[in-house]
Motif scaffolding. Structure first.
Motif, mmCIF file in Angstrom:
data_model
loop_
_atom_site.group_PDB
_atom_site.id
_atom_site.type_symbol
_atom_site.label_atom_id
_atom_site.label_comp_id
_atom_site.label_asym_id
_atom_site.label_seq_id
_atom_site.Cartn_x
_atom_site.Cartn_y
_atom_site.Cartn_z
ATOM 1 N N MET A 51 42.345 40.061 26.996
ATOM 2 C CA MET A 51 40.963 40.240 26.529
ATOM 3 C C MET A 51 40.048 39.185 27.141
ATOM 4 N N LYS A 52 38.829 39.595 27.410
ATOM 5 C CA LYS A 52 37.853 38.628 27.897
ATOM 6 C C LYS A 52 37.280 37.854 26.705
ATOM 7 N N LYS A 53 36.580 36.752 27.039
ATOM 8 C CA LYS A 53 36.131 35.845 25.984
ATOM 9 C C LYS A 53 35.193 36.498 24.968
ATOM 10 N N GLY A 54 34.284 37.349 25.460
ATOM 11 C CA GLY A 54 33.333 37.988 24.542
ATOM 12 C C GLY A 54 34.054 38.872 23.541
ATOM 13 N N THR A 55 35.042 39.627 24.014
ATOM 14 C CA THR A 55 35.812 40.514 23.134
ATOM 15 C C THR A 55 36.593 39.692 22.110
ATOM 16 N N MET A 56 37.135 38.554 22.587
ATOM 17 C CA MET A 56 37.923 37.703 21.675
ATOM 18 C C MET A 56 37.098 37.149 20.515
ATOM 19 N N LEU A 57 35.789 37.030 20.737
ATOM 20 C CA LEU A 57 34.936 36.510 19.656
ATOM 21 C C LEU A 57 34.886 37.506 18.501
ATOM 22 N N ILE A 58 35.053 38.787 18.822
ATOM 23 C CA ILE A 58 34.985 39.845 17.799
ATOM 24 C C ILE A 58 36.391 40.226 17.334
ATOM 25 N N HIS A 59 37.279 40.489 18.302
ATOM 26 C CA HIS A 59 38.647 40.922 17.970
ATOM 27 C C HIS A 59 39.549 39.692 17.939
ATOM 28 N N ASN A 60 39.463 38.996 16.818
ATOM 29 C CA ASN A 60 40.086 37.680 16.713
ATOM 30 C C ASN A 60 41.253 37.680 15.741
ATOM 31 N N GLY A 61 41.723 38.863 15.367
ATOM 32 C CA GLY A 61 42.831 38.936 14.411
ATOM 33 C C GLY A 61 42.359 38.992 12.967
ATOM 34 N N HIS A 62 41.065 38.736 12.757
ATOM 35 C CA HIS A 62 40.540 38.760 11.390
ATOM 36 C C HIS A 62 39.349 39.708 11.286
ATOM 37 N N GLU A 63 39.250 40.658 12.241
ATOM 38 C CA GLU A 63 38.093 41.555 12.227
ATOM 39 C C GLU A 63 38.164 42.573 11.097
ATOM 40 N N THR A 64 39.380 42.909 10.648
ATOM 41 C CA THR A 64 39.524 43.845 9.532
ATOM 42 C C THR A 64 40.447 43.224 8.493
ATOM 43 N N GLU A 65 40.024 43.283 7.251
ATOM 44 C CA GLU A 65 40.852 42.729 6.184
ATOM 45 C C GLU A 65 41.886 43.777 5.776
ATOM 46 N N LYS A 66 43.145 43.367 5.750
ATOM 47 C CA LYS A 66 44.237 44.334 5.572
ATOM 48 C C LYS A 66 44.159 45.076 4.226
ATOM 49 N N ALA A 67 43.917 44.361 3.139
ATOM 50 C CA ALA A 67 44.018 44.989 1.816
ATOM 51 C C ALA A 67 42.975 46.080 1.576
ATOM 52 N N THR A 68 41.737 45.877 2.049
ATOM 53 C CA THR A 68 40.668 46.830 1.708
ATOM 54 C C THR A 68 40.056 47.514 2.912
ATOM 55 N N GLY A 69 40.324 47.010 4.116
ATOM 56 C CA GLY A 69 39.692 47.566 5.306
ATOM 57 C C GLY A 69 38.301 46.992 5.547
ATOM 58 N N ALA A 70 37.892 46.007 4.770
ATOM 59 C CA ALA A 70 36.571 45.376 4.941
ATOM 60 C C ALA A 70 36.463 44.772 6.348
ATOM 61 N N LEU A 71 35.295 44.934 6.970
ATOM 62 C CA LEU A 71 35.095 44.375 8.306
ATOM 63 C C LEU A 71 34.646 42.921 8.184
ATOM 64 N N GLY A 72 35.523 42.119 7.688
ATOM 65 C CA GLY A 72 35.170 40.710 7.556
ATOM 66 C C GLY A 72 36.211 40.010 6.723
ATOM 67 N N VAL A 73 36.072 38.696 6.688
ATOM 68 C CA VAL A 73 37.046 37.856 5.978
ATOM 69 C C VAL A 73 36.540 37.635 4.560
ATOM 70 N N PRO A 74 37.363 37.906 3.531
ATOM 71 C CA PRO A 74 36.914 37.667 2.160
ATOM 72 C C PRO A 74 36.746 36.175 1.862
ATOM 73 N N VAL A 75 35.769 35.867 1.038
ATOM 74 C CA VAL A 75 35.563 34.482 0.608
ATOM 75 C C VAL A 75 36.430 34.260 -0.624
ATOM 76 N N ILE A 76 37.463 33.478 -0.488
ATOM 77 C CA ILE A 76 38.370 33.222 -1.609
ATOM 78 C C ILE A 76 37.944 31.913 -2.260
ATOM 79 N N GLN A 77 37.136 32.063 -3.319
ATOM 80 C CA GLN A 77 36.567 30.886 -3.983
ATOM 81 C C GLN A 77 37.491 30.464 -5.119
#
Ligand SMILES: *Cc1c(COP(=O)(O)O)cnc(C)c1O
Length: 377
Positions: free
Chosen positions: A1-27
């Protein structure tokens, strides 16, 4: 992957449990243990938090390291990284590293018996001459602040490797999008994520990424001991900022290039410092180790009053410390970042009272040029 793609597809683009497009804030400060005899990944948030873990993994992948660590500020990342050394160790540091890093080494760690020799690291020979049997690390920053001096990372890291030292590089100005110190031979990259990574002047955060997992364990031990960790909301803002890093930095860099050229032809400007200019010392080295000149530049006016007038008359640049935000920032090193340095020392380093540093934001280049033109008189 090129650098720009890596900024988006970084292993955390989709949250496994709900499919949310982002990382949950675990407060949560603590984590229930299902079986107190079996350690779980998370027990207490100083030692680990899933939101922070996501940023740490993203940072490690962008810098190409084995382990990443997030901190409450860039200086917390740097102080904690330096905490892996011990009394009697010796560090060689570039003399124009960030003022806060200079302060930690020259006051705090000096008191704890970690000694530093300051060298002009743009001259690799001086780095070699400063080596001692007890030297454990080389601490560099390139381009430097505020004069954008260029250090040859490959050459310095090679000297360090040969002597068995760790090379630490403050990569804040470039970000991993433009420069990857670990790929050039360095061992640890540190960042103020407050700047380009966060990108919106709304969060304080820092990162450290280690190439070697064993060195990573030593940094983790300090992170857990000092506890200078960021909260999950701040981490979340940095993760969001990183997604747009390419778009911001490419645009800011393009505008910085236009501004630098325009400034270099202005009658009231004596000199412009920007690695994108053909005249910039070290430009070839910079372009051999980075993918672009970045979005920070500085310039000297011909008289002190021209610099003062510029700072009070400019309207599209906030007169402020910091850099890397979407808004253009003009800072005055002699009274801001380098105010605590003795005047003779400032003069020796070329940080004159005519020097202005600009962090270029996302405003249109034409508007910035018109505004700067009016302010420069
Ligand atoms: C701002 C900065 C730091 C310190 O980071 P904070 O987030 O302000 O603690 C370190 N290094 C460089 C190059 C910086 O610009």
């Amino acid at each position: 992957m090129k650098k720009g793609t890596m900024l988006i597809h970084n292993g955390h683009e989709t949250e496994k449990a709900t499919g949310a497009l982002g990382v949950p804030v675990i407060q949560s400060s603590t984590f229930q243990q299902t079986d107190v005899f079996t350690p779980q990944e998370y027990d207490y948030a100083r030692s680990g938090n899933p939101t922070r873990k996501a940023l740490e993994e993203i940072a490690a992948s962008l810098e190409g390291g084995a382990a990443g660590f997030a901190f409450g500020s860039g200086i917390a990342a740097i102080a904690s990284t330096l905490g892996i050394f011990r009394r009697g160790d010796h560090i060689i540091a570039a003399e124009d590293i960030y003022g806060g890093s200079y302060r930690i080494l020259s006051t705090f760690y000096e008191r704890w018996g970690l000694e530093t020799t300051w060298v002009d690291a743009t001259d690799t020979g001086r780095v070699r001459k400063a080596l001692r049997p007890e030297t454990k690390a080389l601490f560099l920053e390139t381009p430097s602040n505020p004069l954008l001096a260029i250090t040859d990372l490959r050459a310095c890291a090679a000297v360090a490797r040969e002597a068995g030292l760790l090379t630490i590089v403050d990569n804040t100005f470039m970000t991993p999008y433009l420069q990857r110190p670990l790929a050039l031979g360095a061992d640890i990259a540190v960042h103020s994520a407050t700047k380009f990574l966060g990108g919106h002047s709304d969060v304080l955060s820092g990162l450290a990424v280690s190439r070697d997992p064993e060195v990573g364990k030593r940094i983790y031990a300090v992170q857990n001991c000092f506890g200078a960790v960021p909260g999950p909301w701040d981490v979340w803002l940095v993760i969001r900022g990183i997604k747009t890093l390419k778009a911001r930095l490419e645009m800011q860099q393009e505008t910085a290039g236009k501004l630098a050229l325009w400034l270099s032809e202005h009658k009231n400007v004596e000199e412009v410092f920007y690695p994108g200019l053909l005249s910039h010392k070290g430009r070839d080295i910079h372009l051999a180790q980075a993918d672009g000149p970045g979005a920070v530049l500085s310039f000297k006016t011909r008289t002190v009053s021209q610099a003062h007038n510029f700072l009070s008359a400019v309207t599209l640049a906030a007169a402020a410390v910091s850099l890397g935000g979407v808004e253009t920032i003009a800072s005055y090193p002699a009274r801001m970042s380098h105010a605590s340095m003795p005047p003779e020392e400032r003069a020796r380093r070329g940080i004159t009272d005519t020097l202005v540093r600009i962090s270029v934001g996302l405003e249109d280049a034409e508007d910035l040029i018109a505004d700067f033109d009016a302010a420069l008189g």
